[in-house]
Motif scaffolding. Structure first.
Motif, PDB file in Angstrom:
ATOM      1  N   UNK A 102      68.769  29.431  68.894  1.00 34.26           N
ATOM      2  CA  UNK A 102      68.031  28.022  68.222  1.00 34.26           C
ATOM      3  C   UNK A 102      68.633  28.212  66.426  1.00 34.26           C
ATOM      4  N   UNK A 103      68.944  29.268  66.471  1.00 36.12           N
ATOM      5  CA  UNK A 103      69.215  29.872  64.639  1.00 36.12           C
ATOM      6  C   UNK A 103      71.097  29.756  64.896  1.00 36.12           C
ATOM      7  N   UNK A 104      71.519  30.289  65.511  1.00 39.06           N
ATOM      8  CA  UNK A 104      72.724  29.818  65.359  1.00 39.06           C
ATOM      9  C   UNK A 104      73.029  28.200  65.942  1.00 39.06           C
ATOM     10  N   UNK A 105      72.915  27.741  66.563  1.00 41.62           N
ATOM     11  CA  UNK A 105      72.828  25.526  67.276  1.00 41.62           C
ATOM     12  C   UNK A 105      72.484  25.626  65.628  1.00 41.62           C
ATOM     13  N   UNK A 106      72.140  25.821  64.808  1.00 43.77           N
ATOM     14  CA  UNK A 106      71.113  25.408  63.307  1.00 43.77           C
ATOM     15  C   UNK A 106      72.331  25.940  62.158  1.00 43.77           C
ATOM     16  N   UNK A 107      73.061  26.679  62.801  1.00 43.27           N
ATOM     17  CA  UNK A 107      73.850  27.347  61.683  1.00 43.27           C
ATOM     18  C   UNK A 107      73.031  27.936  60.027  1.00 43.27           C
ATOM     19  N   UNK A 108      72.120  28.607  60.793  1.00 45.65           N
ATOM     20  CA  UNK A 108      71.608  29.691  59.768  1.00 45.65           C
ATOM     21  C   UNK A 108      71.922  31.391  60.927  1.00 45.65           C
ATOM     22  N   UNK A 109      71.306  31.604  59.340  1.00 43.04           N
ATOM     23  CA  UNK A 109      71.499  33.642  60.328  1.00 43.04           C
ATOM     24  C   UNK A 109      69.581  33.647  61.014  1.00 43.04           C
ATOM     25  N   UNK A 110      70.288  34.606  61.331  1.00 41.46           N
ATOM     26  CA  UNK A 110      68.963  35.533  61.914  1.00 41.46           C
ATOM     27  C   UNK A 110      68.084  36.431  61.604  1.00 41.46           C
ATOM     28  N   UNK A 111      67.386  37.157  60.338  1.00 42.60           N
ATOM     29  CA  UNK A 111      67.080  38.872  60.263  1.00 42.60           C
ATOM     30  C   UNK A 111      65.722  39.255  60.612  1.00 42.60           C
ATOM     31  N   UNK A 112      66.014  39.945  61.522  1.00 45.38           N
ATOM     32  CA  UNK A 112      65.368  41.153  62.394  1.00 45.38           C
ATOM     33  C   UNK A 112      64.542  41.820  61.307  1.00 45.38           C
ATOM     34  N   UNK A 113      63.652  41.523  62.154  1.00 45.64           N
ATOM     35  CA  UNK A 113      62.313  42.694  60.761  1.00 45.64           C
ATOM     36  C   UNK A 113      61.141  43.642  62.181  1.00 45.64           C
ATOM     37  N   UNK A 114      60.855  44.365  62.286  1.00 50.04           N
ATOM     38  CA  UNK A 114      60.104  45.192  63.463  1.00 50.04           C
ATOM     39  C   UNK A 114      58.681  46.336  62.410  1.00 50.04           C
TER      40      UNK A 114
END
Length: 352
Positions: A102-114
Motif C-alpha cells: 500500500x505504501x508503494x502504491x501511494x508513492x511513499x517510502x516505508x521506514x521500519x523501526x523495531x
C-alpha cells in the motif's frame, strides 16, 4: 599517451558525477522547468501525455528526487513509519506485506523501526526518532508502555494508526480483526463436533485481543448451555514452547479434555506436539491467525483466519487519509475473521 593523460581520461568528469536536476529534464524534454516540476509532483493541471513524457525523460536521465528538498518545500517527507515489536512474530510477515504494497502504491517510502530489544530501544525511539519527525505518519504494533508518548505526538498532529489493537486507548485510530467473532466460530465448531471439555490456551490477558477471544469462547459455551470451567483456561506466551507446556499441564490435571482452542497458531502447534496421535480422533485442536505453517502440520491445523494483509493495507489507508486531509480522523476499523476447517478437528473441511 602518458600516464597523467590516461589517468585524467579514466576519471569521470564533474558533469558525469553531477546529480540530474529538473533543469536537465526540462532541456531534454523541451519543456518549461515549471511544467516538469508540476509533473514530478503529481499536480493535476499537467496533461497526462506531458506527465508521461516528463517521467520517461526523468527515468532515462536517472533522475532521483531530493527527498530533503521536497520535504522542506512541501512540509512532507512522503515517508510512513512502521514500529514493530519483533520481526520474528510469524503473522507480522503478512501485515508487513500489506503495509509495504500500500505504501508503494501511494508513492511513499516505508521506514521500519523495531523495539525488539525491549525498553532500551523503546526509549531510543521516543528520545531520538520521534522528535526528528522523519515520517508523515506512523503505524504501530507496539507495547502499551509507549502509548503515552505516541498519544502526545498524535495530539500534536502526527497521524498515528495502531495495527492489531491490543487494548490500547480508544482515542488512537486502529485496525484490528474480529477476535470475539473468530473465537465464537471456533468454539461453536468444536461444540458442533460433540466436544464438551474444551480447553483454552490463552495469550496474555493484558492484550485486548486475548480478552476478546476468551469472551467469544464463553459466549459459544453459553449458547450451548455448557458451563464455563476456569480450570480449563491456562495462560501461555504465544510460543510453541508455551503451548506445549500449557497442554502438558492441562492433560496431566484433566485427561477428559477433548478439545483445545489455542489463541494463536504457534501455541496450537505446540499443543499438537504434546497430544500426538490423539489429534483429531480423541482431541480436536483449533488455532488462531492462519499463518503459513498451519497448512504444514500433520494433521493440518484448523484455525481462525485473520485478514492480516488487509489489516496492513487498511492501516496505511487511514494514515494517508489523515495526511492528505490534514487532520487525524478517529476511526477504529474491525475486519471480519473466518474459520478455516482442516484435519486437526476431524469432520468436513472448508471455510466457515
Amino acid at each position: 599517451m602518458d600516464k597523467q593523460a590516461a589517468g585524467s581520461q579514466s576519471r569521470a568528469s564533474p558533469r558525469q558525477l553531477r546529480r540530474t536536476t529538473i533543469d536537465d529534464i526540462a532541456r531534454a524534454a523541451g519543456l518549461a522547468k515549471a511544467t516538469v516540476s508540476r509533473a514530478l509532483n503529481g499536480r493535476d493541471e499537467v496533461h497526462p501525455t506531458t506527465r508521461e513524457r516528463v517521467l520517461q525523460t526523468a527515468s532515462e536521465l536517472g533522475y532521483v528526487p531530493q527527498a530533503a528538498a521536497h520535504a522542506l518545500r512541501t512540509g512532507r517527507s512522503r515517508c510512513l513509519g512502521l514500529l514493530l515489536p519483533s520481526v520474528q512474530w510469524p503473522w507480522l510477515v503478512d501485515v508487513l506485506q500489506g503495509v509495504a504494497d500500500a505504501v508503494s502504491d501511494a508513492g511513499y517510502t516505508l521506514l521500519l523501526f523495531s523495539t525488539a530489544k525491549g525498553e532500551q530501544t523503546e526509549r531510543e525511539f521516543v528520545a531520538k526518532v520521534l522528535p526528528s519527525r522523519p515520517m508523515d505518519g506512523l503505524l504501530l504494533i507496539v507495547p502499551p508502555g509507549l502509548i503515552p508518548s505516541i498519544r502526545d505526538l498524535a495530539a500534536h498532529g502526527l497521524p498515528v494508526v495502531v495495527v492489531d489493537d491490543r487494548g490500547h486507548p480508544a482515542e488512537l485510530p486502529s485496525v484490528s480483526s474480529a477476535n470475539h467473532q473468530g473465537a465464537l466460530l471456533a468454539t461453536r465448531h468444536l461444540l458442533g463436533l460433540g466436544r464438551r471439555r474444551i480447553a483454552v490456551v490463552a495469550g496474555p490477558m493484558d492484550y485486548g485481543c486475548c480478552r476478546d477471544r476468551l469472551s467469544g469462547y464463553r459466549e459459544a459455551l453459553d449458547e450451548a448451555s455448557v458451563a464455563f470451567d476456569p480450570s480449563l483456561v491456562v495462560d501461555a506466551n504465544f510460543t510453541m514452547a508455551g503451548g506445549r507446556t500449557a497442554v502438558a499441564s492441562l492433560v496431566a490435571r484433566d485427561p477428559t479434555i477433548d478439545a483445545v482452542f489455542a489463541m494463536n497458531d504457534l501455541m496450537a502447534i505446540g499443543a499438537m506436539d504434546v497430544l500426538g496421535d490423539r489429534v483429531p480422533t480423541e482431541v480436536s485442536v483449533v488455532g488462531f491467525d492462519d499463518i503459513a505453517a498451519a497448512e504444514l502440520t500433520r494433521p493440518q491445523l484448523t484455525t481462525v483466519h485473520q485478514p492480516l494483509y488487509e489489516m496492513g493495507q487498511t492501516a496505511v489507508s487511514l494514515a494517508l487519509d489523515a495526511i492528505e486531509g490534514g487532520t487525524t480522523v478517529q476511526q477504529n476499523v474491525m475486519l471480519p475473521t473466518r474459520l478455516v476447517v482442516r484435519d486437526s478437528c476431524g469432520g468436513q473441511q472448508g471455510d466457515q
